[in-house]
Structures are given as C-alpha cells and as structure tokens.
Design an enzyme around this catalytic site. Structure first.
Site, PDB file in Angstrom:
ATOM      1  N   CYS A  96      -5.832  -4.396  -6.429  1.00 60.82           N
ATOM      2  CA  CYS A  96      -4.495  -4.495  -7.346  1.00 60.82           C
ATOM      3  C   CYS A  96      -3.606  -5.987  -7.250  1.00 60.82           C
ATOM      4  O   CYS A  96      -4.562  -7.022  -7.376  1.00 60.82           O
ATOM      5  CB  CYS A  96      -3.527  -3.554  -7.374  1.00 60.82           C
ATOM      6  SG  CYS A  96      -2.418  -3.407  -8.760  1.00 60.82           S
ATOM      7  N   HIS A 127      -6.926   1.282  -7.334  1.00 60.17           N
ATOM      8  CA  HIS A 127      -6.616   1.552  -5.919  1.00 60.17           C
ATOM      9  C   HIS A 127      -7.400   2.746  -5.303  1.00 60.17           C
ATOM     10  O   HIS A 127      -6.995   3.871  -5.497  1.00 60.17           O
ATOM     11  CB  HIS A 127      -5.077   2.181  -6.319  1.00 60.17           C
ATOM     12  CG  HIS A 127      -3.998   1.268  -6.631  1.00 60.17           C
ATOM     13  ND1 HIS A 127      -3.350   0.547  -5.640  1.00 60.17           N
ATOM     14  CD2 HIS A 127      -3.513   0.869  -7.642  1.00 60.17           C
ATOM     15  CE1 HIS A 127      -2.566  -0.375  -6.274  1.00 60.17           C
ATOM     16  NE2 HIS A 127      -2.739  -0.156  -7.763  1.00 60.17           N
ATOM     17  N   GLU A 165      -6.991   3.508  -2.203  1.00 59.57           N
ATOM     18  CA  GLU A 165      -6.324   4.178  -1.304  1.00 59.57           C
ATOM     19  C   GLU A 165      -5.466   5.428  -1.752  1.00 59.57           C
ATOM     20  O   GLU A 165      -4.886   6.349  -1.135  1.00 59.57           O
ATOM     21  CB  GLU A 165      -5.394   3.279  -0.689  1.00 59.57           C
ATOM     22  CG  GLU A 165      -4.166   2.682  -1.584  1.00 59.57           C
ATOM     23  CD  GLU A 165      -4.253   1.653  -2.461  1.00 59.57           C
ATOM     24  OE1 GLU A 165      -5.523   1.434  -2.996  1.00 59.57           O
ATOM     25  OE2 GLU A 165      -3.449   1.224  -3.064  1.00 59.57           O
TER      26      GLU A 165
END
Lengths: 239, 82
Positions: A87, A203, A205
């Site tokens: 990002c 993302h 994560e």
C-alpha cells in the site's frame, strides 16, 4: 532459526502493528524501527507498511522518500536483502525509484476499501515462492492505487517480467471489471529486476488469519520465512 | 537575495489524470463544448539564494527531488524576487 524482520515506521504509518502480529504467526522476530533510526544490519528482511506517511502531502510516499530510512533501505536492497512494500509502502518504493512507475489517484476518485483477487505471475521472489499462478484474495484500502507508467516504461516492465501481481477474477483472468482502481494492465504489484524488492497495493498482513476473512496473505509471509532460511549463511553445510 | 518562485506541476501528457477526467464530465454538463481537461497544482516558495542562477538551480532541485515526480509529472518554474 527464526528470521529477523525490520518494520519501518514513518509519521502516519498505520499497518506496522498488523505486520508485527502477522509475522508472529510465522514465527518471525520483528522490530518496528522509527524512520530516523533505521539500521538494517543484522536483519533478514525489511517491510515498508501501509498508512498515510506524512499525510500523503505532495504525493503519497513523496516525503517519506527523503527520509534517511530510504537510503538505508536502498543499501539493504542493493545487497540482496528482501524488501516488501504494501500500500503506502509500495507508493514509497516507487517514489524512491526502487520500483518503476507511480501510483496516482484511483480512476473513480474514490477511496476503496474492499477485497480483491490478484494472480501471482512469478515465484522468483522471496515473497512468492511456490505461488506462481496462484490467485490470492486480499484486502485493499487506498485512494491512490492507480498504477501508471509512460508507454516506454510500461513496455519495459512487461518485457522484463516485473509485474508480480495482476488484479483478476476468480480464475485469475485480468478482466476490466477485476481492476478496482484503473491501474494500467491490471497491475497490482511489481518486483524489481533482481527480484528481492516487491511492492503491492493489497495488504497481506490483513489476511493472515481466518478470523479476518482469509489467510492468503500468510502464504507470502511463509514464503519469506522459507526463503530467508534458504539464503541464511547459517544454513550452509547443514542437512 | 530573497526569491519567490511559483512551481507549476502537471501530469505528463501521456499519463492519465483522473481528476481532469472527473472535471471534464462535470464541465460537460454545462454544455460549453469542453473536450479536454488537465489538472495540476502550483506551489509558491520563498527562499534565499546568492543570485538568479543559484535560485534557478535551487528550484530545479525542489522540483526534481520533491515537488514533481519525474516518472509521471512535468514542472515549470516562474521565478521572481520577493
């Protein structure tokens, strides 16, 4: 031996704790490093997380690029250290010239928070081992994720096989409908020529546990841990 | 000497400009025959430099290093004394 992963933090970074948590699930040791105090010696990999570094002023990632952390990150990458930007981290890597092209305002001008699918085009990076042609479902949350490059640069990106992730449908086909933000050629993420620097808008994560709606992001982090194990000098000579 | 520079930043012609496209759509509704819109921004800086040549070098560095991204944007500078 568990790998040591540095997570860079700029003013306005917001995903450093998510990376810290997700990396703990693959038994990586992590350290969050404030951007003026980044020394990457002794680390096996570095993460540039998402957020709004410096409030996205000038352009997303433009001010972070001038931080001393980026000079250190470039040194680390030049020595082959694995670097992942997600990002805002991807935007910073492009602004810093560590990856080609740039990310501009989404074509529809809206901030997008959604789940997308990307197809992995190459498994020759520390973050995509064994994932070639895999379709990963991951969340995005960004206002400036429209990837652009001038025609000459784009041709070189495609010819050199630097497109690592492409927005696609369930089967991984890069349709117009699957491209959430107007990115040219459905480009969601890139690698550098050496393959050790990777950036993407989604993302990983935030999709490392079932409770968060998916675990495809964990595959990228597992890949990192496996690849660090492969390249660690400590492993040479051991069975 | 104290200088004031206005630095104009615009997306390169071959790079899409989503804000320009949105404005084009809106201006279209006014029926004024608008066929193309490109947006940009201007940044006004006041700074000290020894002479005009040094001031030009300074604004060039500001543009290249921060205010414009050479991958997607062009910039031009109007320089004056403060």
């Amino acid at each position: 031996m568990s790998p040591r992963v540095a997570i860079l933090q700029f003013p306005g970074t917001w995903s450093e704790r998510d990376f810290e948590h997700a990396l703990s699930l693959v038994d990586a040791e992590t350290e969050i490093l404030w951007h003026t105090e980044v020394d990457l010696s002794g680390f096996d990999a570095a993460i540039v997380p998402g957020g709004f570094s410096y409030g996205d002023h000038v352009r997303a990632g433009a001010i972070a690029r001038l931080s001393p952390a980026i000079a250190e990150l470039k040194r680390f990458a030049a020595e082959g250290g694995p670097v992942l930007g997600s990002c805002n981290g991807f935007q910073i890597l492009c602004e810093a010239g560590m990856l080609p092209g740039a990310l501009i305002r989404n074509a529809a001008l809206e901030y997008i928070s959604d789940w997308v699918r990307v197809r992995v085009e190459d498994d020759g990076t520390p973050f995509t081992e064994g994932l070639k042609d895999a379709v990963l479902r991951m969340p995005i949350g960004h206002g400036e994720g429209c990837f652009v490059a001038d025609p000459t640069a784009l041709e070189r990106i495609e010819q050199d096989g630097l497109v690592l992730f492409r927005y696609g449908d369930e089967r991984g086909i890069a349709t117009g409908d699957a491209d959430p933000n107007g990115s040219v050629n459905n480009i969601a993420g890139l690698r550098n020529a050496a393959g050790n620097v990777v950036g993407l808008m989604p993302h990983p994560e935030r999709c490392a546990e079932e409770i968060l709606g998916g675990t495809d992001g964990l595959k990228m982090l597992e890949s990192l841990v496996a690849s660090v194990g492969d390249r660690s000098p400590l492993r040479i000579g051991s069975p | 000497m104290r200088f004031t520079a206005t630095i104009h930043v615009r997306p390169k012609a071959e790079v899409r400009d989503p804000q320009g496209e949105a404005i084009l759509g809106a201006l279209g509704s006014l029926g004024l025959g608008v066929t193309s819109v490109r947006t940009g921004k201007e940044i006004v800086v006041t700074f000290d430099a020894d002479d005009e040549a040094a001031a030009r070098r300074a604004t060039d560095t500001m543009g290249r290093e921060l205010l414009a991204n050479p991958v997607i944007e062009d910039f031009r500078v109007e320089l004056g004394t403060a």
